[in-house]
Design a protein around this motif. Structure first.
Motif, short mmCIF file in Angstrom:
data_model
loop_
_atom_site.label_atom_id
_atom_site.label_comp_id
_atom_site.label_asym_id
_atom_site.label_seq_id
_atom_site.Cartn_x
_atom_site.Cartn_y
_atom_site.Cartn_z
N GLY A 82 14.42 1.21 10.23
CA GLY A 82 13.16 0.53 10.49
C GLY A 82 11.99 1.00 9.67
O GLY A 82 10.89 0.45 9.79
N ARG A 83 12.17 1.99 8.79
CA ARG A 83 11.06 2.47 7.97
C ARG A 83 11.38 2.31 6.49
O ARG A 83 12.54 2.40 6.08
N PRO A 84 10.36 2.05 5.67
CA PRO A 84 10.62 1.89 4.23
C PRO A 84 10.99 3.22 3.59
O PRO A 84 10.36 4.24 3.86
N VAL A 85 12.02 3.20 2.75
CA VAL A 85 12.44 4.42 2.05
C VAL A 85 12.34 4.26 0.53
O VAL A 85 12.33 5.25 -0.20
N ALA A 86 12.28 3.02 0.05
CA ALA A 86 12.10 2.76 -1.38
C ALA A 86 11.52 1.36 -1.54
O ALA A 86 11.75 0.49 -0.69
N ALA A 87 10.78 1.14 -2.61
CA ALA A 87 10.16 -0.17 -2.82
C ALA A 87 9.92 -0.38 -4.31
O ALA A 87 9.90 0.57 -5.11
N ALA A 110 9.35 2.98 -6.72
CA ALA A 110 9.07 4.30 -6.15
C ALA A 110 9.85 4.44 -4.86
O ALA A 110 10.32 3.47 -4.28
N TYR A 111 9.95 5.69 -4.37
CA TYR A 111 10.64 5.94 -3.11
C TYR A 111 9.98 7.10 -2.38
O TYR A 111 9.17 7.84 -2.95
N ASP A 112 10.33 7.24 -1.11
CA ASP A 112 9.82 8.32 -0.29
C ASP A 112 10.61 9.58 -0.61
O ASP A 112 11.83 9.63 -0.37
N PRO A 113 9.98 10.63 -1.15
CA PRO A 113 10.72 11.84 -1.52
C PRO A 113 11.47 12.49 -0.36
O PRO A 113 12.43 13.24 -0.58
N ARG A 167 0.84 -1.21 0.00
CA ARG A 167 0.00 0.00 0.00
C ARG A 167 0.87 1.26 0.00
O ARG A 167 0.57 2.24 -0.69
N THR A 168 1.95 1.23 0.76
CA THR A 168 2.85 2.37 0.80
C THR A 168 3.47 2.62 -0.57
O THR A 168 3.54 3.76 -1.04
N LEU A 169 3.92 1.56 -1.22
CA LEU A 169 4.48 1.70 -2.56
C LEU A 169 3.47 2.32 -3.52
O LEU A 169 3.80 3.23 -4.29
N MET A 170 2.24 1.84 -3.49
CA MET A 170 1.23 2.35 -4.41
C MET A 170 0.94 3.82 -4.14
O MET A 170 0.72 4.61 -5.07
N GLU A 171 0.97 4.22 -2.87
CA GLU A 171 0.77 5.64 -2.53
C GLU A 171 1.91 6.48 -3.06
O GLU A 171 1.69 7.56 -3.62
N TRP A 172 3.14 6.00 -2.88
CA TRP A 172 4.30 6.73 -3.42
C TRP A 172 4.21 6.86 -4.93
O TRP A 172 4.47 7.93 -5.49
#
Length: 354
Positions: free
Chosen positions: A231-236, A252-255, A181-186
């Motif tokens: 401990g947190r996702p930064v890219a997927a 995708a990744y977290d900007p 879900r996080t990846l899709m949001e990114w």
């Protein structure tokens, strides 16, 4: 003509045998499991089965539009398309379309070894690949030769990420639905940010990815890879994997962590983990991108175009697709115009953001 779920196990096994003996890389998009999952979210999905006597000898997965126009299965998201036929098959393309009751068969990522359809291609594109057949260390040595600054900088950023954010950890096959879900949001945010159509706003694509994430077959496994820091996702990345090919699909990744280039670090770790699993090729898909140029070891050809039968259906296909395709081709062939178009899309994306 069958719905994908109506294929018998004998037919599916024959399909797999044909792919196993093909000369092309065993791309998971060309496996029966991908077609079956598309059939669950696209009710017009069909498979034409070619028989010699009682024996199945070939397959064409496709979708039939409301006006009888045909298209490759999953067109718009599938990165490898075509028929599954033995070498030297005598099947005629237009006769096959007639049997399928379609007036055309459109494709945009046709596999190179598709003698049935390549003659009808309008354009050839490059799909960018990473060869790790000889192991990750060999791949790194190639990068040190062709992109020494890129590799040195990326590895330095990975170390800095670990120091400043927290320990870096990579998972090749993450099963946590929250990570998907996080990846899709990114990715949706990236589409909007760059002024492009949000694929995940289309319900069938979101459902397709969710179902493929649960698919576990020897030659088509949904694979979610995640890079963690502190401990947190930064890219997927979510893609499909066969025994020998990892088809890269949605990265995708977290900007917030852009300065560490987590997407590049992610791709290096994917290459390393894939090689350790015996996967020899990462297919990053068609479409130029700076990161692909830095990571690639080579290119493969894919084709865009359509086979049409004479008549109204062919005219409808031309009107619905050709003007847009030619406009895209005109822009792509002119770097200054392509750069202007990219800036315009990004500007539109900024205006659309709340």
């Amino acid at each position: 003509m069958l719905r994908p779920e109506e294929l018998g196990e004998g037919e599916r096994e024959r399909w797999r045998e044909l792919r196993a003996t093909a000369d092309t890389p065993r791309n998971p998009f060309m496996e029966p499991e991908f077609t079956t999952v598309v059939g669950r979210v696209r009710p017009r999905a069909r498979v034409a089965v070619v028989y010699e006597g009682a024996d199945p000898v070939g397959f064409l997965p496709y979708e039939r539009g409301p006006w009888g126009q045909g298209r490759a299965i999953g067109l718009g998201v599938s990165d490898c398309q075509g028929a599954i036929l033995p070498p030297g098959s005598a099947v005629d393309a237009r006769e096959l379309l007639r049997a399928c009751s379609v007036s055309s068969f459109a494709f945009d990522n046709l596999e190179a070894d598709q003698g049935l359809f390549v003659p009808y291609a309008a354009e050839e594109h490059a799909t960018y690949v990473i060869d790790v057949e000889k192991g990750y260390e060999t791949y790194e040595s190639v990068l040190r030769t062709q992109s020494p600054k890129f590799l040195k900088t990326t590895l330095a950023k990975e170390r800095r990420l670990g120091r400043q954010v927290g320990p870096v950890r990579f998972v090749l096959d993450e099963r946590d639905p929250a990570a998907l879900r996080t990846l899709m949001e990114w990715k949706s945010a990236q589409y909007r940010r760059t002024g492009r159509r949000d694929r995940f706003a289309q319900e069938w694509i979101a459902r397709l990815v969710a179902r493929l994430a649960e698919t576990r077959a020897a030659q088509c496994t949904g694979t979610l890879s995640v890079l963690y820091a502190g401990g947190r996702p930064v890219a997927a990345h979510f893609g499909l994997r066969s025994a020998t090919v990892l088809a890269c699909w949605f990265p995708a990744y977290d900007p917030e962590f852009a300065k560490y280039s987590p997407g590049l670090v992610l791709h290096l770790r994917m290459a390393e983990a894939a090689a350790a699993e015996g996967v020899g090729l990462l297919d990053m898909g068609r479409g130029p991108a700076e990161y692909k140029d830095s990571l690639k070891t080579g290119e493969l050809a894919v084709y865009e175009g359509a086979v049409t039968r004479p008549g109204t259906g062919a005219a409808l296909h031309w009107l619905s697709r050709e003007p847009v395709r030619r406009a895209y081709g005109f822009v792509r062939a002119r770097p200054r115009l392509a750069s202007l178009a990219s800036r315009t899309l990004k500007g539109a994306g900024r205006l659309r953001r709340p």
